[in-house]
Scaffold this active site. Structure first.
Site, PDB file in Angstrom:
ATOM      1  N   VAL A 335       6.922  16.327   4.249  1.00  0.00           N
ATOM      2  CA  VAL A 335       8.047  15.949   5.103  1.00  0.00           C
ATOM      3  C   VAL A 335       7.541  15.243   6.354  1.00  0.00           C
ATOM      4  O   VAL A 335       6.511  15.606   6.924  1.00  0.00           O
ATOM      5  CB  VAL A 335       8.900  17.178   5.509  1.00  0.00           C
ATOM      6  CG1 VAL A 335       9.546  17.807   4.301  1.00  0.00           C
ATOM      7  CG2 VAL A 335       8.063  18.203   6.252  1.00  0.00           C
ATOM      8  N   ASP A 336       8.276  14.210   6.743  1.00  0.00           N
ATOM      9  CA  ASP A 336       8.043  13.595   8.039  1.00  0.00           C
ATOM     10  C   ASP A 336       8.605  14.542   9.095  1.00  0.00           C
ATOM     11  O   ASP A 336       9.514  15.322   8.816  1.00  0.00           O
ATOM     12  CB  ASP A 336       8.753  12.237   8.081  1.00  0.00           C
ATOM     13  CG  ASP A 336       8.464  11.488   9.359  1.00  0.00           C
ATOM     14  OD1 ASP A 336       7.371  11.666   9.914  1.00  0.00           O
ATOM     15  OD2 ASP A 336       9.340  10.723   9.813  1.00  0.00           O
ATOM     16  N   LYS A 337       8.065  14.474  10.309  1.00  0.00           N
ATOM     17  CA  LYS A 337       8.523  15.391  11.354  1.00  0.00           C
ATOM     18  C   LYS A 337       9.811  14.903  12.011  1.00  0.00           C
ATOM     19  O   LYS A 337      10.839  15.571  11.969  1.00  0.00           O
ATOM     20  CB  LYS A 337       7.431  15.563  12.419  1.00  0.00           C
ATOM     21  CG  LYS A 337       7.861  16.403  13.619  1.00  0.00           C
ATOM     22  CD  LYS A 337       6.764  16.489  14.624  1.00  0.00           C
ATOM     23  CE  LYS A 337       6.523  15.151  15.283  1.00  0.00           C
ATOM     24  NZ  LYS A 337       7.695  14.653  16.042  1.00  0.00           N
TER      25      LYS A 337
END
Length: 669
Positions: A335-337
């Site tokens: 996941v991207d933050k």
């Protein structure tokens, strides 16, 4: 077309008529005092003639009714078999056709009628089930609006929805469907977006908010500027994607299709060899019926259609059967933050003064003046805070130079302003301030992004900005683990301290920080080399290489992006994090059902074949058990139409309120 004509053209007309004729045959036999002979030997014709004259008439009428039942039920079966043969395909229908015709030839009308009748019931069940599992698509089509009220020549006019022009103002009143995609130009209202995002709670809409065709006003009055009409609406794109996805085959289904291509001829050869070796025509015909792989053929499609339909109803678009099956194997999620684990809107949280002659407002004024010409995402919260405090910069810096990975250098009113990390100050020979350095480290440890501000070689203060962790981010990670994901990985371009702060708060298993787009790609590839099936969740811009490399690319909040709907392997229409574990859980349930169906279908065929050779399994009994297995497979797949225990999640509005209320959850973008 009247109701009777519609019924005759429906799925159940043939089995009902055939079943009635079978019951009539039994009734005639019992009323005539005779017993319908089910002896399978060719001598049945001769034996029947030895009966009394009255008895012969009874048996003849009973036989005719039974033959009529076989013809009614078998006509379409034979027709489909012939059509398949013209395309050089040996279908299941051919097995049943040969068996039924053979039963008629040897004088066993009961077996011929029973086999074709039961097979026609199976066809009706399959057709009805596929229609029901496609109900999500039918529901989407049903919500498409037919009319729109527009303002033309100063008056309200009701016109067909497809005749609205882009840029036109559409009026949306309480209880009405939104007829177009558009942006609210005036008014306020509450819109039920369940048909698009799967969220059950209406969303408040005001000026500049986006609305979608097919959603429903639950209160208020909106004036909407049309941006998408007809096939260019989000709803139309969803319908198109679901339609394509439900027809797309999974790898397992493709294998089953290839298997059936060889299996069906093999059954015919087996029946022929068995008949020649044993000189038993009935055995050969029974093997044809028993060997029908009907349950096997339908086992995968019915599960795929049900799974994709269930997902679409919940605001989750899955690209097709192959992606659904692959999603069921996901063991790692990257996941991207920013925008995924966090809200994606950083805010100024701290202003620390180092130069005692200045105030916090002075430091903010200098920082805003330098950031006025910056494209960096962290410039916006500083400029917004300056606007709120009444110290917005007038004009732009005379010169601005971004320093990659360090900050920016700007010339404002003939003064050089630096705003960035300690490495930027070192590069420009600015004397470090212990207080500024320690404060920056403290802010970073708290999950914020600190920026030291210096004017003409002198440090004057530190500003810190932070993004807010979504209140359901930790719950999402926990749900992913519950769904069978063994590793949840964060891939972010932010600093290690900020990433670790968010990672620890949300329960992330593995953290990779300070990454460039190509570094994210390498991280996904590394997970794949470790044997993981990887899903990547990102925004599709700087995450594009990683999204393309991952086994499954997931786009969140895709309702407003036609590109995301068409290109993502899984598109989560709403901005609800819980849809991610829900989609993976549903995919895993679907693959389990597919495997269960295959086992049921194959076990039924094996047991029936064993029963034939052991004795005791007739054609009619075999077909009854066979169609029973078809029904079991269908019912098993229909379970997917129900939500699992985590089918619902915290609505977006509640999540946002909770997020704003939790200042302690602030972290960096």
């Amino acid at each position: 077309m009247n109701r009777l004509q519609k019924w005759f053209r429906g799925n159940w007309a043939v089995p009902v008529i055939s079943g009635f004729l079978i019951l009539a045959s039994f009734a005639v036999t019992n009323l005539g005092g005779g017993v319908l002979n089910t002896d399978l030997s060719p001598r049945w014709w001769i034996d029947a003639g030895a009966h009394a004259h009255h008895g012969t008439e009874v048996f003849t009428l009973a036989n005719l009714l039974m033959l009529a039942a076989a013809v009614v039920a078998g006509y379409n079966i034979v027709l489909q078999a012939v059509r398949a043969l013209t395309t050089k395909m040996i279908s299941i229908d051919l097995l049943v056709s040969v068996a039924a015709i053979g039963a008629v030839i040897i004088g066993n009308f009961w077996e011929a009628a029973a086999v074709t009748f039961l097979f026609s019931i199976g066809h009706a069940l399959e057709a009805g089930t596929m229609n029901k599992t496609r109900s999500a698509l039918a529901e989407l089509v049903a919500v498409a609006p037919d009319t729109a009220i527009v303002m033309r020549e100063g008056a309200q006019r009701e016109i067909p929805a497809h005749q609205v022009s882009k840029g036109e103002i559409v009026l949306v009143k309480n209880g009405a469907k939104v007829p177009v995609d558009g942006v609210v130009s005036d008014g306020t209202g509450s819109i039920d977006e369940a048909s698009i995002t799967g969220e059950s709670i209406p969303v408040e809409k005001t000026a500049t908010d986006q609305v979608f065709a097919g959603t429903i006003s639950r209160g208020g009055f909106l004036q909407v500027e049309a941006t998408g009409i007809g096939a260019d609406t989000t709803l139309a794109r969803i319908i198109h994607r679901v339609e394509e996805a439900q027809d797309a085959k999974a790898k397992t289904q493709a294998f089953i299709d290839r298997f059936s291509t060889w299996y069906t001829p093999a059954v015919m050869i087996l029946a022929l060899v068995a008949g020649l070796l044993t000189q038993d025509v009935v055995l050969a015909l029974t093997l044809l019926v028993i060997g029908c792989p009907g349950a096997l053929v339908i086992s995968i499609p019915v599960a795929i259609v049900a799974g994709i339909g269930r997902a679409a109803r919940n605001g989750i678009l899955i690209k097709g059967g192959e992606y659904l099956e692959t999603s069921g194997k996901i063991s790692a999620v990257a996941v991207d933050k920013t925008g995924t684990l966090t809200e994606g809107r950083p805010e100024l949280t701290d202003v620390l003064v180092v130069d005692a002659s200045l105030t916090e407002l002075d430091v903010l004024t200098v920082a805003a003046a330098a950031e006025a010409g910056s494209e960096h995402p962290l410039a916006r919260p500083i400029l917004e805070a300056a606007y709120e405090q009444g110290v917005s910069p007038q004009g732009f810096p005379q010169k601005i130079a971004p320093v990659v990975g360090k900050g920016i250098v700007a010339d404002v009113d003939e003064r050089q302003i630096l705003i960035g990390n300690p490495a930027l100050l070192e590069q420009y020979g600015v004397t470090q301030s212990p207080l500024a350095t320690e404060s920056a480290e403290m802010f970073a440890a708290a999950g914020k992004t600190p920026m030291i501000v210096a004017v003409e070689q002198t440090v004057i203060g530190v500003v810190a900005v932070a993004d807010t962790i979504r209140t359901d981010a930790a719950d999402m990670v926990a749900r992913l683990h519950e769904a069978g994901v063994t590793k949840v990985v964060m891939l972010t371009g932010d600093t290690r301290l900020v990433a670790e702060s968010i990672g620890h708060a949300t329960g992330i298993d593995e953290i990779h920080a300070s990454l460039l787009p190509e570094d994210k790609l390498d991280a996904v590839t590394k997970l794949q080399r470790e044997g993981h099936t990887v899903a990547m969740v990102g925004d599709g811009v700087n995450d594009a290489p990683a999204l393309a490399t991952a086994d499954i690319g997931v786009a969140m909040g895709a309702a407003g992006s036609g590109v995301a709907i068409e290109t993502a392997d899984i598109a989560l229409m709403g901005d609800n994090l819980m849809k991610l574990p829900e989609s993976i859980s549903l995919a895993k349930r679907t693959t389990r059902v597919m495997k269960q169906n295959i086992v049921i279908a194959l076990a039924t065929v094996v047991l029936l074949l064993a029963g034939v050779f052991a004795g005791g399994v007739t054609m009619s009994l075999g077909m009854l058990v066979h169609e029973g297995s078809v029904l079991v497979v269908i019912l098993n797949a229909m379970r997917l139409m129900r939500n699992d225990k985590h089918g619902t999640a915290l609505p977006k509005q509640q999540r946002n309120v909770a997020t704003r209320a939790e200042d302690s959850a602030s972290v960096a973008s």
